[in-house]
Design a protein around this motif. Structure first.
Motif, PDB file in Angstrom:
ATOM      1  N   ASN A 179     -18.973 -13.313 -31.840  1.00 17.10           N
ATOM      2  CA  ASN A 179     -18.955 -14.316 -32.920  1.00 17.10           C
ATOM      3  C   ASN A 179     -17.604 -15.018 -33.038  1.00 17.10           C
ATOM      4  N   ILE A 182     -16.652 -16.069 -28.369  1.00 20.13           N
ATOM      5  CA  ILE A 182     -17.625 -16.771 -27.514  1.00 20.13           C
ATOM      6  C   ILE A 182     -18.960 -16.955 -28.248  1.00 20.13           C
ATOM      7  N   PRO A 183     -18.935 -17.586 -29.424  1.00 24.71           N
ATOM      8  CA  PRO A 183     -20.171 -17.748 -30.218  1.00 24.71           C
ATOM      9  C   PRO A 183     -21.220 -18.601 -29.531  1.00 24.71           C
ATOM     10  N   VAL A 184     -20.775 -19.421 -28.552  1.00 29.42           N
ATOM     11  CA  VAL A 184     -21.712 -20.304 -27.860  1.00 29.42           C
ATOM     12  C   VAL A 184     -22.798 -19.501 -27.133  1.00 29.42           C
ATOM     13  N   THR A 186     -24.596 -17.227 -28.302  1.00 29.97           N
ATOM     14  CA  THR A 186     -25.738 -17.011 -29.203  1.00 29.97           C
ATOM     15  C   THR A 186     -26.170 -18.303 -29.896  1.00 29.97           C
ATOM     16  N   GLY A 187     -25.716 -19.435 -29.348  1.00 29.03           N
ATOM     17  CA  GLY A 187     -26.130 -20.724 -29.906  1.00 29.03           C
ATOM     18  C   GLY A 187     -25.285 -21.184 -31.077  1.00 29.03           C
ATOM     19  N   LYS A 188     -24.201 -20.456 -31.353  1.00 28.91           N
ATOM     20  CA  LYS A 188     -23.300 -20.851 -32.444  1.00 28.91           C
ATOM     21  C   LYS A 188     -22.075 -21.531 -31.824  1.00 28.91           C
ATOM     22  N   TYR A 189     -21.198 -22.017 -32.668  1.00 31.53           N
ATOM     23  CA  TYR A 189     -20.005 -22.690 -32.179  1.00 31.53           C
ATOM     24  C   TYR A 189     -18.775 -22.205 -32.934  1.00 31.53           C
ATOM     25  N   ASN A 190     -17.650 -22.172 -32.222  1.00 32.47           N
ATOM     26  CA  ASN A 190     -16.379 -21.853 -32.858  1.00 32.47           C
ATOM     27  C   ASN A 190     -15.837 -23.152 -33.452  1.00 32.47           C
ATOM     28  N   TYR A 191     -16.132 -23.367 -34.717  1.00 30.81           N
ATOM     29  CA  TYR A 191     -15.814 -24.652 -35.331  1.00 30.81           C
ATOM     30  C   TYR A 191     -14.310 -24.895 -35.430  1.00 30.81           C
ATOM     31  N   LEU A 194     -13.335 -26.210 -32.090  1.00 30.67           N
ATOM     32  CA  LEU A 194     -13.838 -27.578 -31.920  1.00 30.67           C
ATOM     33  C   LEU A 194     -13.031 -28.578 -32.744  1.00 30.67           C
TER      34      LEU A 194
END
Length: 209
Positions: A179, A182-184, A186-191, A194
């Motif tokens: 989380n 490398i949240p990507v 699981t379909g999430k993003y490190n906001y 970004l």
């Protein structure tokens, strides 16, 4: 669903139900599991109204106990089942009733428990846990028990429960790491990352202009 034509969805589900019975092989990339999995998703979609009624009513305990009893009786009648191995027990249609009753029982219990941060954490990270626990649960643990000459202990229900809790606890640091870094996966993003990237690009554009 976007066309809002339920008869199309019902027809596809019926075809998938039949294919699930006749396809005996797992196939490449487990494609053989798709028909049965689709039927399960279809059942979940169709039961949204039932779940909403349970949530809004005071019959959560009754629903939990009844569906749990139904699930137990069907398990006893239908024998061992496992979707991953395409094992649907003795009676193919009964498998889906089993899954439905178990799902409603779990949802009813969730409504009874309400807010619970540890359970919410496990729920939100179930994909990571599912993908990472297999090697430990099916390979490492049996190997260690064989090495110790205690392989028969793996057939003990109490030992299995203890191991399940221990393996789940081991997955918590993995979930936190995924989380955060490398949240990507699981379909999430490190906001935060970004946002920094966007700020750097904006600065570069400003300098160039």
């Amino acid at each position: 669903l976007r066309l809002n034509k339920k008869y199309v969805l019902n027809a596809v589900a019926a075809v998938m139900f039949i294919l699930g019975f006749f396809i005996k092989e797992k196939m490449l990339f487990r494609l053989g599991q798709i028909p049965s999995s689709f039927v399960l998703f279809y059942m979940g979609f169709c039961s949204k109204g039932i779940i909403r009624k349970i949530s809004e009513s005071g019959i959560k305990w009754v629903c939990f106990i009844c569906t749990l009893v139904v699930f137990g009786l069907l398990c006893w009648m239908n024998g061992f089942t496992e979707l991953a191995a395409r094992n649907f027990g003795r009676i193919y249609p009964v498998y889906y009733v089993e899954v439905f009753s178990a799902s409603i029982a779990i949802l009813s219990l969730s409504m009874i428990i309400g807010k619970c941060r540890p359970i919410e954490f496990l729920g939100k990270n179930s994909l990571t846990i599912m993908c990472c626990h297999y090697e430990i649960n099916r390979m490492l643990i049996p190997y260690l028990f064989r090495l110790a000459g205690k392989e028969e202990m793996l057939e003990n229900y109490l030992v299995e429960i203890i191991l399940a809790v221990a393996v789940t606890a081991l997955m918590v640091p993995v979930c936190i790491f995924v989380n955060r870094y490398i949240p990507v996966l699981t379909g999430k993003y490190n906001y935060k990352f970004l946002n920094k990237l966007t700020e750097r690009n904006a600065q570069k554009c400003t300098i160039q202009n």
